[in-house]
Motif scaffolding. Structure first.
Motif, PDB file in Angstrom:
ATOM      1  N   SER A 374       0.853  -1.194   0.000  1.00 38.26           N
ATOM      2  CA  SER A 374       0.000   0.000   0.000  1.00 38.26           C
ATOM      3  C   SER A 374       0.889   1.245   0.000  1.00 38.26           C
ATOM      4  CB  SER A 374      -0.886  -0.038   1.253  1.00 38.26           C
ATOM      5  OG  SER A 374      -0.890   1.185   1.920  1.00 38.26           O
ATOM      6  N   LYS A 375       0.259   2.362  -0.425  1.00 39.26           N
ATOM      7  CA  LYS A 375       1.025   3.620  -0.486  1.00 39.26           C
ATOM      8  C   LYS A 375       1.094   4.304   0.881  1.00 39.26           C
ATOM      9  CE  LYS A 375       0.380   5.239  -5.205  1.00 39.26           C
ATOM     10  NZ  LYS A 375      -0.587   5.845  -6.079  1.00 39.26           N
ATOM     11  N   LYS A 376       0.444   3.697   1.886  1.00 36.60           N
ATOM     12  CA  LYS A 376       0.405   4.349   3.214  1.00 36.60           C
ATOM     13  C   LYS A 376       1.820   4.668   3.682  1.00 36.60           C
ATOM     14  CE  LYS A 376      -4.025   3.504   5.065  1.00 36.60           C
ATOM     15  NZ  LYS A 376      -4.732   2.284   4.685  1.00 36.60           N
ATOM     16  N   GLU A 377       1.948   5.891   4.178  1.00 35.64           N
ATOM     17  CA  GLU A 377       3.261   6.457   4.501  1.00 35.64           C
ATOM     18  C   GLU A 377       4.179   5.514   5.317  1.00 35.64           C
ATOM     19  OE1 GLU A 377       4.835   9.157   3.664  1.00 35.64           O
ATOM     20  OE2 GLU A 377       6.422   8.946   5.175  1.00 35.64           O
ATOM     21  N   HIS A 378       3.643   4.976   6.438  1.00 36.46           N
ATOM     22  CA  HIS A 378       4.527   4.190   7.293  1.00 36.46           C
ATOM     23  C   HIS A 378       4.938   2.868   6.640  1.00 36.46           C
ATOM     24  CE1 HIS A 378       0.570   2.682   8.088  1.00 36.46           C
ATOM     25  NE2 HIS A 378       0.955   1.816   9.005  1.00 36.46           N
ATOM     26  N   SER A 380       5.232   2.479   3.178  1.00 35.37           N
ATOM     27  CA  SER A 380       6.166   2.743   2.079  1.00 35.37           C
ATOM     28  C   SER A 380       7.511   3.239   2.601  1.00 35.37           C
ATOM     29  CB  SER A 380       5.571   3.680   1.035  1.00 35.37           C
ATOM     30  OG  SER A 380       5.153   4.857   1.626  1.00 35.37           O
ATOM     31  N   SER A 381       7.512   3.930   3.753  1.00 32.37           N
ATOM     32  CA  SER A 381       8.832   4.365   4.243  1.00 32.37           C
ATOM     33  C   SER A 381       9.656   3.147   4.700  1.00 32.37           C
ATOM     34  CB  SER A 381       8.712   5.420   5.348  1.00 32.37           C
ATOM     35  OG  SER A 381       7.991   4.898   6.405  1.00 32.37           O
ATOM     36  N   TYR A 382       8.973   2.136   5.252  1.00 32.11           N
ATOM     37  CA  TYR A 382       9.675   0.889   5.616  1.00 32.11           C
ATOM     38  C   TYR A 382      10.251   0.252   4.338  1.00 32.11           C
ATOM     39  CZ  TYR A 382      10.486  -3.713   7.784  1.00 32.11           C
ATOM     40  OH  TYR A 382      11.065  -4.870   8.262  1.00 32.11           O
ATOM     41  N   GLU A 384      10.948   1.705   1.500  1.00 28.22           N
ATOM     42  CA  GLU A 384      12.057   2.514   0.942  1.00 28.22           C
ATOM     43  C   GLU A 384      13.363   2.222   1.681  1.00 28.22           C
ATOM     44  OE1 GLU A 384      10.891   6.659   0.957  1.00 28.22           O
ATOM     45  OE2 GLU A 384       9.139   6.161  -0.267  1.00 28.22           O
ATOM     46  N   GLU A 385      13.251   2.106   3.008  1.00 26.60           N
ATOM     47  CA  GLU A 385      14.447   1.778   3.795  1.00 26.60           C
ATOM     48  C   GLU A 385      15.002   0.406   3.403  1.00 26.60           C
ATOM     49  OE1 GLU A 385      16.512   3.340   5.947  1.00 26.60           O
ATOM     50  OE2 GLU A 385      15.343   5.044   5.191  1.00 26.60           O
ATOM     51  N   THR A 403       2.888   1.904  -7.420  1.00 29.04           N
ATOM     52  CA  THR A 403       1.624   2.310  -8.051  1.00 29.04           C
ATOM     53  C   THR A 403       0.853   1.153  -8.688  1.00 29.04           C
ATOM     54  OG1 THR A 403       2.792   4.325  -8.585  1.00 29.04           O
ATOM     55  CG2 THR A 403       0.650   4.049  -9.615  1.00 29.04           C
TER      56      THR A 403
END
Ligand code: ATP
Length: 466
Positions: A374-378, A380-382, A384-385, A403
């Motif tokens: 999902s695009k949910k911030e927490h 996607s930040s995981y 990305e890391e 996407t």
């Protein structure tokens, strides 16, 4: 299963960013192609792998990079000014031009067409009733020899510069540097020189996507040997080249070796074989292996006045002009062959289909893709890391796509040949035990579509071992 047709591959290449028509926004330039992000990645990987295998891991090889522009005398000495041509035939009705030998190949075979003399081409076209591919007429003009070298001018004032050629092969750059290399590299015979580079040929009938273009890249080796020893060395290169074809993913059923007949040999060659691939339109050359004997070095010695002999370091009385075995690999043609081979339109359950490129990981544009559910911030930040960590720890080339539905993203990765996808879901961040335990991810295999749940640390270990 290879591509059912060339068109399906051409369309995938455009749609996914492998290969685009050249100068497209200006209506294109016939038979020119540009490599997009994914096509370039495949080409670079092939080139790197080739260099690693044939230069860096062998003690008997060195690399070189020589100019595209060379003294025009090089091309007189090599025979390209007088001999490097194809039989051109004009259709008298529609004025289109074709390669006479290629038009005849279907009727009289590749070997038959290759040995025709210039004055046999037009009568044979008429006798075999071969119509013009454009208008159907069998009204052919007498064949003319057409030199394939691109000519340009060197100098700043138009019309006053010297005529100069764009190189039609990389080989001559290696021959003219033979002495420099022998003296500086301290190599003893047999040794080889490798070069990868762009070459130009004003092909009369380019086509079949990137199979025959006017600008393309070659990976060539000139392997210098003592005269008399070339037989087994030639055989060895044949095996080495064949193995390379298998290792980059070409299947033996679509490969064959074709020895040139005596009449078919190029002006410089005393033995040549082609490794041919079965393209959607039939068998055609993929690579060549030639015994160029001492033709080139002797010619350059004669025309330049420079000594091209090699002196045996163990016996200074032993001097000779080396023979040359030449394995030559078309780089852009290899990209085409591996894409054709890898392409499959696979039938799945429930009348579903997917297009998948079964590229060997060695040549796939990406090694891996990370797909956050999902695009949910927490979340996607995981993800990305995780992307950053995997790139840093493994050195792999990793795509990141957030996407669209996960199903569509898997399909996209299948289409571009990514061997594995890693999905980061709410289980990964400890919010959904049903999806999985914290700090675990799902890894999916492109070919089997099988999925496995792994901890991040075992995933990284697995990727490092890859
Ligand atoms: P062909 O018979 O297809 O014209 P060739 O015998 O002239 O090829 P070589 O001179 O042996 O080809 O060139 C070495 C390699 O370069 C070939 O094996 C092929 O892979 C590649 N190659 C040759 N011509 C082209 C072209 N016009 N476009 C793309 N690749 C090419």
């Amino acid at each position: 299963m290879p591509a059912p047709s060339l068109d399906s591959l051409v369309s995938l290449c455009k749609r996914r960013g492998f290969i685009f028509p050249g100068s497209e926004i200006y209506g294109g330039l016939a038979n020119t192609w540009d490599y997009g992000p994914l096509g370039l990645e495949i080409k670079n990987r092939l080139q790197r792998e080739w260099w690693k295998r044939f230069v860096r891991s062998r003690r008997d090889m060195v690399g070189i990079e020589t100019g595209i522009l060379m003294n025009p005398k090089v091309w007189e000495a090599s025979g390209h000014v007088s001999n490097f041509g194809d039989p051109l035939v004009d259709c008298k009705k529609c004025k289109e031009r074709f390669r006479g030998d290629k038009l005849l190949e279907e009727k009289i075979g590749v070997e038959g067409a290759a040995v025709l003399t210039l004055d046999q081409v037009q009568p044979m076209l008429i006798a075999e009733k071969i119509g013009c591919p454009s208008c159907g007429s069998v009204d052919w003009a007498v064949a003319k020899k057409f030199n394939l070298m691109f000519k340009t001018q060197q100098g700043v004032v138009e019309g006053e510069g010297a005529d100069i050629y764009l190189r039609p092969e990389t080989a001559q750059g290696m021959f003219v540097n033979f002495k420099n290399i022998a003296q500086t590299s301290r190599k003893r015979l047999p040794f080889g020189v490798a070069q990868v580079g762009t070459v130009f040929r004003n092909e009369i009938t380019p086509g079949n996507f990137t199979f025959r273009t006017r600008e393309f890249q070659q990976m060539e080796i000139e392997y210098f040997v003592e005269p008399g020893t070339e037989g087994p060395i030639f055989e060895n290169w044949k095996e080495v080249m064949w193995q390379w074809c298998l290792d980059i993913g070409l299947s033996p059923e679509r490969l064959r070796i074709r020895e040139h007949t005596k009449e078919e040999l190029s002006h410089y060659s005393s033995r040549t074989l082609d490794i041919e691939y079965k393209y959607p339109w039939g068998w055609g050359e993929l690579y060549g292996l030639a015994n160029r004997s001492d033709f080139d070095l002797t010619q350059h010695a004669k025309c330049s006045g420079q000594d091209m002999t090699y002196t045996d370091p163990d016996d200074p009385k032993k001097k000779f002009v080396p023979y040359v075995v030449e394995p030559t690999f078309g780089l852009t043609r290899t990209v085409l062959a591996i894409l054709l081979e890898a392409y499959e339109e696979e039938n799945l359950a429930d009348d579903d289909t997917r297009t998948v490129l079964h590229l060997k990981p060695l040549v796939a544009p990406f090694d891996l893709a990370i797909l956050p559910l999902s695009k949910k911030e927490h979340l996607s930040s995981y993800a990305e890391e995780l992307h950053k960590k995997i790139v840093q720890e493994t050195g792999l080339f990793v795509d990141y796509d957030v996407t669209g539905s996960i199903g569509k993203r898997y399909r996209r990765q299948d289409e571009i040949g990514t061997p594995k996808c890693v999905t980061v879901d709410f289980g990964t961040i400890g919010e959904d035990a049903v999806q999985g335990e914290k700090d675990t991810v799902t890894i999916r295999d492109r070919d089997t579509q099988a999925q496995e749940r792994l901890t991040i640390s075992s995933l990284i270990e697995k990727l490092k071992a890859h």
